[in-house]
Design a protein around this motif. Structure first.
Motif, mmCIF file in Angstrom:
data_model
loop_
_atom_site.group_PDB
_atom_site.id
_atom_site.type_symbol
_atom_site.label_atom_id
_atom_site.label_comp_id
_atom_site.label_asym_id
_atom_site.label_seq_id
_atom_site.Cartn_x
_atom_site.Cartn_y
_atom_site.Cartn_z
ATOM 1 N N CYS A 196 -4.491 0.166 0.458
ATOM 2 C CA CYS A 196 -5.013 -1.116 0.941
ATOM 3 C C CYS A 196 -6.442 -0.892 1.451
ATOM 4 O O CYS A 196 -6.912 0.239 1.557
ATOM 5 N N CYS B 221 -6.544 1.383 4.586
ATOM 6 C CA CYS B 221 -6.353 2.812 4.309
ATOM 7 C C CYS B 221 -7.543 3.386 3.554
ATOM 8 O O CYS B 221 -7.899 4.551 3.732
ATOM 9 N N CYS C 235 0.429 3.043 3.902
ATOM 10 C CA CYS C 235 0.887 2.367 5.130
ATOM 11 C C CYS C 235 2.026 1.388 4.871
ATOM 12 O O CYS C 235 2.618 0.865 5.811
ATOM 13 N N CYS D 270 0.865 -1.182 0.000
ATOM 14 C CA CYS D 270 0.000 0.000 0.000
ATOM 15 C C CYS D 270 0.901 1.231 0.000
ATOM 16 O O CYS D 270 1.889 1.297 0.723
#
Ligand code: ZN
Ligand code: ZN
Length: 359
Positions: free
Chosen positions: A347, A350, A329, A326
């Motif tokens: 992701c 998120c 993150c 991602c």
């Protein structure tokens, strides 16, 4: 874990009067200290001299939070390095210590003086100056760009500090704010570790903390990244993560800190896990689970240990196996990343967090 004054003998050394009950065993203070020390040093085996080539020396990064776990880790690694100096007049690795000051932290002067005292008590190590969270905007080259994925754009004319305040206050729930802050914190620490040429970040997390992280990740839609989040080894951040205190419960680390000849002092203030939950509305999922595990986990230690063990056994997704991290993150995305043509991808966790952020 209770202290008593009865005259039982320690089950380990069979000599001294036991003063502590640890996992149903009666131990004296020095056997308990040895127990904690061996649990942690066993997790540091790969950094021993025999794994070094010639004069090679490793640099390991140890972020301290002011809480008990990272402090115990620092004290234990310091004594290991002191012994190495005594035996060989050199150490197998250098420790670089950092402490981040989070926004809205009160008592900066106190934190600063505690940090100075720590640097005096452990003079062997390289203590970096205190770092503010907003420094991530400068140290992590991709940060500003990546924030736009969450709908948080740059505004001209504001300081980095103001920018960080705006970023955090754009979160509409306590959980989203805590989630956002912990990702920013992790990215800041990783950037600092890389800047310092460290090969590994040593996280102080206890078993209890890792269990809370695993459960909170699942609750926040980050279940797909649990195993990567709490695994030892190469992380998708491009640096190793290591959790040497993972076999110990938080209460054991607290007992250890007090059992030393020179006890470690640490702040419980700011350690939200020790504070009673006043209002669910003002509590993030992370804090809720942390305080639940601190209060209840002690009663069921084997279940807590199982949470971490089971979560760690889930397949860890490594870079290179078609896993797309991602963008925000830096944890594995679970889908195949169909719209990853420009390699900017959020992701599920998120994406959920983004819904609670007003840009
Ligand atoms: Zn003993
Ligand atoms: Zn993400």
């Amino acid at each position: 874990m209770t202290a008593t004054t009865s005259g039982e003998t320690c089950v380990d050394c069979q000599e001294t009067v036991a003063s502590l009950t640890i996992r149903s065993r009666r131990l004296c203070a020095s056997c308990f200290i040895r127990y904690v020390s061996s649990k942690i040093l066993k997790r540091m085996e790969s950094y021993r001299f025999r794994n070094l080539a010639g004069d090679q020396k490793r640099r390991l990064f140890l972020p301290i939070s002011g809480g008990v776990s990272s402090l115990v880790l620092l004290q234990l690694l310091d004594s290991q390095l002191q012994r190495q100096i005594g035996n060989r007049n050199r150490t197998a690795y250098d420790l670089v210590i950092a402490r981040v000051v989070l926004p809205d932290t009160s008592g900066l002067a106190t934190i600063d003086s505690e940090y100075q005292k720590l640097a005096q008590r452990f003079p062997l190590h390289n203590f970096l100056p205190l770092v503010s969270l907003h420094e991530v905007l400068q140290l992590d080259a991709g940060m500003r760009q990546d924030l736009t994925l969450l709908g948080i754009d740059d505004e001209s004319g504001e300081s980095e500090e103001e920018c960080m305040q705006r970023i955090l206050s754009s979160a509409m729930s306590v959980t989203a704010r805590a989630d956002l802050q912990s990702i920013l914190l992790r990215r800041l620490l990783v950037s600092l570790a890389k800047q310092q040429n460290c090969e590994t970040v040593l996280w102080g997390h206890s078993d209890s903390r890792l269990a809370a992280i695993a459960l909170a990740d699942v609750a926040k839609g980050r279940g797909g990244s649990v195993s990567s989040h709490i695994a030892d080894g190469r992380s998708l951040h491009g640096i190793n993560f290591n959790y040497p205190a993972r076999d110990l419960f938080k209460v054991e680390l607290q007992t250890y800190a007090q059992a030393l000849d020179e006890p470690l002092t640490y702040a419980t203030e700011g350690d939200a896990t020790d504070q009673p939950t006043t209002s669910i509305r003002n509590t993030s999922i992370d804090n809720l689970l942390s305080s639940y595990i601190t209060s209840q986990g002690e009663k069921y230690p084997s279940i807590m240990a199982n949470v971490v063990r089971t979560a760690s056994k889930l397949q860890t997704q490594k870079e290179g196996n078609g896993v797309v991290p991602c963008t925000f993150c830096i944890m594995p995305t679970t889908g195949t990343g169909d719209d990853s043509a420009d390699s900017l991808i959020l992701c599920y966790g998120c994406t959920r967090m983004k819904q609670e952020i007003r840009g």
